[in-house]
Motif scaffolding. Structure first.
Motif, PDB file in Angstrom:
ATOM      1  N   ARG A   1      10.487  -6.143   6.085  1.00 27.07           N
ATOM      2  CA  ARG A   1      11.270  -4.932   5.790  1.00 27.07           C
ATOM      3  C   ARG A   1      10.508  -3.948   4.910  1.00 27.07           C
ATOM      4  O   ARG A   1      10.929  -2.800   4.775  1.00 27.07           O
ATOM      5  CB  ARG A   1      12.593  -5.313   5.118  1.00 27.07           C
ATOM      6  N   LEU A   2       9.395  -4.380   4.345  1.00 30.10           N
ATOM      7  CA  LEU A   2       8.613  -3.475   3.504  1.00 30.10           C
ATOM      8  C   LEU A   2       7.914  -2.417   4.355  1.00 30.10           C
ATOM      9  O   LEU A   2       7.953  -1.227   4.059  1.00 30.10           O
ATOM     10  CB  LEU A   2       7.584  -4.264   2.679  1.00 30.10           C
ATOM     11  N   SER A   3       7.287  -2.854   5.447  1.00 24.61           N
ATOM     12  CA  SER A   3       6.555  -1.927   6.306  1.00 24.61           C
ATOM     13  C   SER A   3       7.261  -1.677   7.636  1.00 24.61           C
ATOM     14  O   SER A   3       6.982  -0.686   8.304  1.00 24.61           O
ATOM     15  CB  SER A   3       5.155  -2.472   6.600  1.00 24.61           C
ATOM     16  N   ASN A   4       8.133  -2.587   8.054  1.00 20.95           N
ATOM     17  CA  ASN A   4       8.744  -2.579   9.392  1.00 20.95           C
ATOM     18  C   ASN A   4       7.705  -2.721  10.500  1.00 20.95           C
ATOM     19  O   ASN A   4       8.008  -2.485  11.665  1.00 20.95           O
ATOM     20  CB  ASN A   4       9.569  -1.311   9.636  1.00 20.95           C
ATOM     21  N   ALA A   5       6.484  -3.082  10.161  1.00 21.64           N
ATOM     22  CA  ALA A   5       5.401  -3.156  11.142  1.00 21.64           C
ATOM     23  C   ALA A   5       5.228  -4.557  11.721  1.00 21.64           C
ATOM     24  O   ALA A   5       4.512  -4.724  12.706  1.00 21.64           O
ATOM     25  CB  ALA A   5       4.089  -2.696  10.519  1.00 21.64           C
ATOM     26  N   ARG A   6       5.843  -5.562  11.119  1.00 20.53           N
ATOM     27  CA  ARG A   6       5.748  -6.928  11.621  1.00 20.53           C
ATOM     28  C   ARG A   6       7.083  -7.314  12.230  1.00 20.53           C
ATOM     29  O   ARG A   6       8.096  -7.372  11.535  1.00 20.53           O
ATOM     30  CB  ARG A   6       5.373  -7.900  10.499  1.00 20.53           C
ATOM     31  N   LEU A   7       7.073  -7.543  13.529  1.00 18.50           N
ATOM     32  CA  LEU A   7       8.278  -7.934  14.239  1.00 18.50           C
ATOM     33  C   LEU A   7       8.091  -9.311  14.845  1.00 18.50           C
ATOM     34  O   LEU A   7       6.951  -9.783  15.013  1.00 18.50           O
ATOM     35  CB  LEU A   7       8.618  -6.926  15.344  1.00 18.50           C
ATOM     36  N   LYS A   8       9.196  -9.931  15.170  1.00 17.44           N
ATOM     37  CA  LYS A   8       9.215 -11.187  15.922  1.00 17.44           C
ATOM     38  C   LYS A   8       9.947 -10.901  17.220  1.00 17.44           C
ATOM     39  O   LYS A   8      11.037 -10.321  17.225  1.00 17.44           O
ATOM     40  CB  LYS A   8       9.945 -12.287  15.148  1.00 17.44           C
ATOM     41  N   VAL A   9       9.341 -11.297  18.343  1.00 16.62           N
ATOM     42  CA  VAL A   9       9.900 -11.018  19.661  1.00 16.62           C
ATOM     43  C   VAL A   9      10.143 -12.318  20.398  1.00 16.62           C
ATOM     44  O   VAL A   9       9.318 -13.243  20.327  1.00 16.62           O
ATOM     45  CB  VAL A   9       8.947 -10.115  20.477  1.00 16.62           C
ATOM     46  N   SER A  10      11.265 -12.383  21.112  1.00 13.07           N
ATOM     47  CA  SER A  10      11.597 -13.591  21.861  1.00 13.07           C
ATOM     48  C   SER A  10      12.077 -13.254  23.267  1.00 13.07           C
ATOM     49  O   SER A  10      12.902 -12.355  23.452  1.00 13.07           O
ATOM     50  CB  SER A  10      12.697 -14.382  21.144  1.00 13.07           C
ATOM     51  N   PHE A  11      11.535 -13.981  24.221  1.00  8.01           N
ATOM     52  CA  PHE A  11      12.039 -13.957  25.588  1.00  8.01           C
ATOM     53  C   PHE A  11      12.569 -15.331  25.980  1.00  8.01           C
ATOM     54  O   PHE A  11      13.071 -15.516  27.069  1.00  8.01           O
ATOM     55  CB  PHE A  11      10.937 -13.531  26.565  1.00  8.01           C
ATOM     56  N   PHE A  12      12.413 -16.322  25.096  1.00  5.36           N
ATOM     57  CA  PHE A  12      12.806 -17.696  25.376  1.00  5.36           C
ATOM     58  C   PHE A  12      13.648 -18.253  24.239  1.00  5.36           C
ATOM     59  O   PHE A  12      13.102 -18.744  23.257  1.00  5.36           O
ATOM     60  CB  PHE A  12      11.576 -18.593  25.534  1.00  5.36           C
ATOM     61  N   GLY A  13      14.944 -18.174  24.331  1.00  2.00           N
ATOM     62  CA  GLY A  13      15.820 -18.835  23.378  1.00  2.00           C
ATOM     63  C   GLY A  13      15.398 -18.648  21.941  1.00  2.00           C
ATOM     64  O   GLY A  13      15.243 -17.524  21.455  1.00  2.00           O
ATOM     65  N   PRO A  14      15.174 -19.758  21.233  1.00  2.00           N
ATOM     66  CA  PRO A  14      14.875 -19.665  19.795  1.00  2.00           C
ATOM     67  C   PRO A  14      13.404 -19.411  19.479  1.00  2.00           C
ATOM     68  O   PRO A  14      13.030 -19.346  18.310  1.00  2.00           O
ATOM     69  CB  PRO A  14      15.296 -21.042  19.275  1.00  2.00           C
ATOM     70  N   PHE A  15      12.567 -19.284  20.486  1.00  3.80           N
ATOM     71  CA  PHE A  15      11.123 -19.167  20.254  1.00  3.80           C
ATOM     72  C   PHE A  15      10.725 -17.706  20.095  1.00  3.80           C
ATOM     73  O   PHE A  15      10.930 -16.894  20.986  1.00  3.80           O
ATOM     74  CB  PHE A  15      10.348 -19.805  21.403  1.00  3.80           C
ATOM     75  N   PHE A  16      10.145 -17.391  18.933  1.00  2.84           N
ATOM     76  CA  PHE A  16       9.726 -16.022  18.636  1.00  2.84           C
ATOM     77  C   PHE A  16       8.220 -15.967  18.442  1.00  2.84           C
ATOM     78  O   PHE A  16       7.625 -16.875  17.850  1.00  2.84           O
ATOM     79  CB  PHE A  16      10.407 -15.520  17.354  1.00  2.84           C
ATOM     80  N   GLY A  17       7.598 -14.884  18.915  1.00  7.42           N
ATOM     81  CA  GLY A  17       6.176 -14.640  18.697  1.00  7.42           C
ATOM     82  C   GLY A  17       5.980 -13.385  17.870  1.00  7.42           C
ATOM     83  O   GLY A  17       6.878 -12.537  17.764  1.00  7.42           O
ATOM     84  N   ASP A  18       4.812 -13.263  17.264  1.00  9.01           N
ATOM     85  CA  ASP A  18       4.505 -12.123  16.416  1.00  9.01           C
ATOM     86  C   ASP A  18       4.154 -10.883  17.224  1.00  9.01           C
ATOM     87  O   ASP A  18       3.446 -10.959  18.238  1.00  9.01           O
ATOM     88  CB  ASP A  18       3.327 -12.458  15.493  1.00  9.01           C
ATOM     89  N   TYR A  19       4.633  -9.753  16.753  1.00 10.91           N
ATOM     90  CA  TYR A  19       4.352  -8.439  17.320  1.00 10.91           C
ATOM     91  C   TYR A  19       4.069  -7.536  16.127  1.00 10.91           C
ATOM     92  O   TYR A  19       4.988  -7.180  15.393  1.00 10.91           O
ATOM     93  CB  TYR A  19       5.578  -7.971  18.109  1.00 10.91           C
ATOM     94  N   TRP A  20       2.795  -7.241  15.899  1.00 10.90           N
ATOM     95  CA  TRP A  20       2.389  -6.463  14.733  1.00 10.90           C
ATOM     96  C   TRP A  20       1.920  -5.079  15.161  1.00 10.90           C
ATOM     97  O   TRP A  20       1.031  -4.953  16.017  1.00 10.90           O
ATOM     98  CB  TRP A  20       1.258  -7.160  13.984  1.00 10.90           C
ATOM     99  N   ILE A  21       2.502  -4.055  14.562  1.00  9.04           N
ATOM    100  CA  ILE A  21       2.090  -2.679  14.825  1.00  9.04           C
ATOM    101  C   ILE A  21       0.952  -2.344  13.859  1.00  9.04           C
ATOM    102  O   ILE A  21       1.162  -2.219  12.653  1.00  9.04           O
ATOM    103  CB  ILE A  21       3.268  -1.706  14.646  1.00  9.04           C
ATOM    104  N   LEU A  22      -0.252  -2.241  14.388  1.00 11.02           N
ATOM    105  CA  LEU A  22      -1.419  -1.999  13.547  1.00 11.02           C
ATOM    106  C   LEU A  22      -1.586  -0.532  13.178  1.00 11.02           C
ATOM    107  O   LEU A  22      -2.069  -0.207  12.092  1.00 11.02           O
ATOM    108  CB  LEU A  22      -2.693  -2.486  14.249  1.00 11.02           C
ATOM    109  N   VAL A  55      -0.940  -2.374  19.002  1.00 13.32           N
ATOM    110  CA  VAL A  55      -0.180  -3.584  18.682  1.00 13.32           C
ATOM    111  C   VAL A  55      -1.055  -4.816  18.888  1.00 13.32           C
ATOM    112  O   VAL A  55      -1.823  -4.900  19.855  1.00 13.32           O
ATOM    113  CB  VAL A  55       1.081  -3.676  19.579  1.00 13.32           C
ATOM    114  N   SER A  56      -0.921  -5.783  17.979  1.00 15.01           N
ATOM    115  CA  SER A  56      -1.610  -7.064  18.112  1.00 15.01           C
ATOM    116  C   SER A  56      -0.750  -8.138  17.462  1.00 15.01           C
ATOM    117  O   SER A  56       0.479  -8.032  17.450  1.00 15.01           O
ATOM    118  CB  SER A  56      -3.008  -6.993  17.484  1.00 15.01           C
ATOM    119  N   GLU A  57      -1.387  -9.161  16.900  1.00 11.85           N
ATOM    120  CA  GLU A  57      -0.689 -10.248  16.212  1.00 11.85           C
ATOM    121  C   GLU A  57      -1.646 -10.834  15.174  1.00 11.85           C
ATOM    122  O   GLU A  57      -2.801 -10.436  15.100  1.00 11.85           O
ATOM    123  CB  GLU A  57      -0.152 -11.277  17.215  1.00 11.85           C
TER     124      GLU A  57
END
Length: 196
Positions: free
Chosen positions: A102-123, A134-136
């Protein structure tokens, strides 16, 4: 057939030892993220201009991602691609994202599979939110995105130079076929209010 284009993205992002090449070469420090992302400005449609070679996007063209707020406070994510060319079969994946920083709003977690989330970083992002990079954390995945399906050479080169400065190897990036303009891009698979 609604087989997900990026449905494997979350699983791939959470697996260590993935077979995809790692485009970021310099050191083990995570890449820095943008300082302050306005999520409301980030919402809407993004077109993929370039990407690292991710198996879950193999043979994808006309790739786009659409983001909108959900009633539960999360972000709805709709990824689309056309397999084997712009006249190929449409592939749609719907997922959800949450803000992890919430400090930068640049680090997100994205999920297409139930409880499993991956990193989505706005560089990095344009001041007017016309492009984004975007990377991770490990730099294995990489996207250059634009609000328009085409990006001028100078803007693209500046993004590549930025990535070189962070230690990314951009020589193997894939530049998928894209629509000539936003007006030419199909809206199939998107909600009616997606014409932003």
């Amino acid at each position: 057939m609604m087989r997900s284009i990026l449905g494997l993205v979350t699983a791939a992002l959470t697996l260590a030892g993935c077979s995809s090449p790692r485009p970021r070469l310099a050191g083990d420090e995570p890449p820095p993220v943008a300082e302050n992302i306005d999520i409301d400005q980030y919402l809407g449609t993004w077109f993929e201009i370039a990407r690292a070679d991710h198996g879950f996007e193999r043979n994808c063209h006309g790739v786009s991602a659409y983001y909108e707020r959900r009633e539960d406070g999360m972000i709805r994510v709709i990824n689309r691609c056309w397999k084997d060319g712009l006249d190929g079969e449409l592939d749609v994946a719907e997922g959800r994202a949450r803000i992890a920083d919430r400090l930068s709003n640049a680090r997100l977690k994205v999920s297409f599979f139930g409880p499993f989330f991956g990193d989505y970083w706005i560089l990095d992002v344009a001041e007017d939110y016309s492009w984004a990079v975007v990377s991770e954390p490990q730099g294995r995945y990489l996207w250059i995105l634009s609000r328009e399906p085409q990006m001028d050479d100078a803007t693209l080169q500046a993004r590549l130079d930025f990535l070189h400065g962070l230690g990314f190897d951009t020589d193997g990036l894939i530049y998928p076929d894209q629509w000539e303009s936003r007006d030419a891009a199909p809206t199939e698979g998107l909600p009616e209010n997606a014409a932003d």
